[in-house]
Design a protein around this motif. Structure first.
Motif, mmCIF file in Angstrom:
data_model
loop_
_atom_site.group_PDB
_atom_site.id
_atom_site.type_symbol
_atom_site.label_atom_id
_atom_site.label_comp_id
_atom_site.label_asym_id
_atom_site.label_seq_id
_atom_site.Cartn_x
_atom_site.Cartn_y
_atom_site.Cartn_z
ATOM 1 N N ARG A 23 0.833 -1.219 0.000
ATOM 2 C CA ARG A 23 0.000 0.000 0.000
ATOM 3 C C ARG A 23 0.866 1.267 0.000
ATOM 4 O O ARG A 23 0.559 2.224 -0.712
ATOM 5 N N PRO A 74 -7.399 3.235 -5.540
ATOM 6 C CA PRO A 74 -8.306 4.388 -5.617
ATOM 7 C C PRO A 74 -7.693 5.691 -5.089
ATOM 8 O O PRO A 74 -8.100 6.771 -5.500
ATOM 9 N N LYS A 75 -6.705 5.583 -4.214
ATOM 10 C CA LYS A 75 -6.057 6.776 -3.664
ATOM 11 C C LYS A 75 -4.857 7.212 -4.493
ATOM 12 O O LYS A 75 -4.177 8.170 -4.145
ATOM 13 N N ALA A 76 -4.587 6.514 -5.594
ATOM 14 C CA ALA A 76 -3.472 6.852 -6.493
ATOM 15 C C ALA A 76 -4.011 6.902 -7.923
ATOM 16 O O ALA A 76 -3.686 6.055 -8.755
ATOM 17 N N ALA A 121 -5.322 0.092 -2.417
ATOM 18 C CA ALA A 121 -4.586 1.362 -2.474
ATOM 19 C C ALA A 121 -4.809 2.132 -3.772
ATOM 20 O O ALA A 121 -4.658 3.346 -3.794
ATOM 21 N N GLU A 136 1.676 9.767 -5.185
ATOM 22 C CA GLU A 136 2.156 11.102 -4.783
ATOM 23 C C GLU A 136 3.100 11.696 -5.823
ATOM 24 O O GLU A 136 3.176 12.912 -5.978
ATOM 25 N N ARG A 191 1.002 4.285 -2.692
ATOM 26 C CA ARG A 191 0.813 5.673 -2.228
ATOM 27 C C ARG A 191 1.933 6.581 -2.743
ATOM 28 O O ARG A 191 1.678 7.666 -3.269
#
Length: 173
Positions: free
Chosen positions: A103, A147-149, A145, A111, A107
């Protein structure tokens, strides 16, 4: 081969033409055997120099965490160094630590706005993590993970050996 943005290939991660490859690193970030040694060897001294700078700034990388450096001479411009757990029978939170390493790698890629990422089979070599269990954790953690990237378009699991390749193929098809 695929499952949303996930695919598996049989090959050498140091030859992957992606935005970043993930290194199965140790806490000290100073290279080692297996995939770690192969990545440092193929990437040249720039990777080691970047890892030394991280060590000086923060004292290495805790298990389950990840840091990003240049890819040096590799086709991939970045290396994400993820520290997976040593298998100790399953009672030392190994599953959660392995999931966290995957994860945190996703991330960091997000970023940086990266589009493509390639993973080795973290902790399944000298660290002794059971392969079938590690495959399930890796796929679930990456899916959780992603969906956040949103910049990540493709995640590739790169398997150097036949057994891991077969396990990923079974689960991703």
């Amino acid at each position: 081969m695929t499952g949303e943005h996930l695919q598996v290939v049989h090959g050498d991660i140091t030859r992957m033409e992606v935005d970043a490859i993930v290194n199965a690193a140790n806490n000290g970030l100073l290279g080692g055997g297996g995939v770690d040694g192969a990545i440092h060897g193929a990437g040249g001294p720039a990777i080691m120099n970047a890892c030394r700078a991280i060590r000086e700034a923060q004292g290495g990388c805790p298990t389950g965490e990840a840091v990003i450096t240049t890819g040096g001479l590799l086709p991939a411009p970045y290396v994400i160094h993820a520290v997976g757990p040593v298998w100790k029978g399953g009672s030392q939170d190994e599953d959660a630590l392995l999931a966290s390493a995957y994860r945190n790698s996703v991330r960091l890629a997000g970023e940086q706005g990266l589009r493509t990422l390639a993973f080795p089979n973290i902790s399944t070599g000298i660290y002794g993590f059971p392969r079938d269990r590690a495959v399930d954790i890796a796929i679930r953690a990456v899916r959780d993970a992603l969906p956040k990237a949103p910049s990540l378009e493709q995640v590739t699991f790169v398997c150097f050996d036949d057994e891991n390749y077969r396990l990923y193929r079974e689960r991703l098809t």
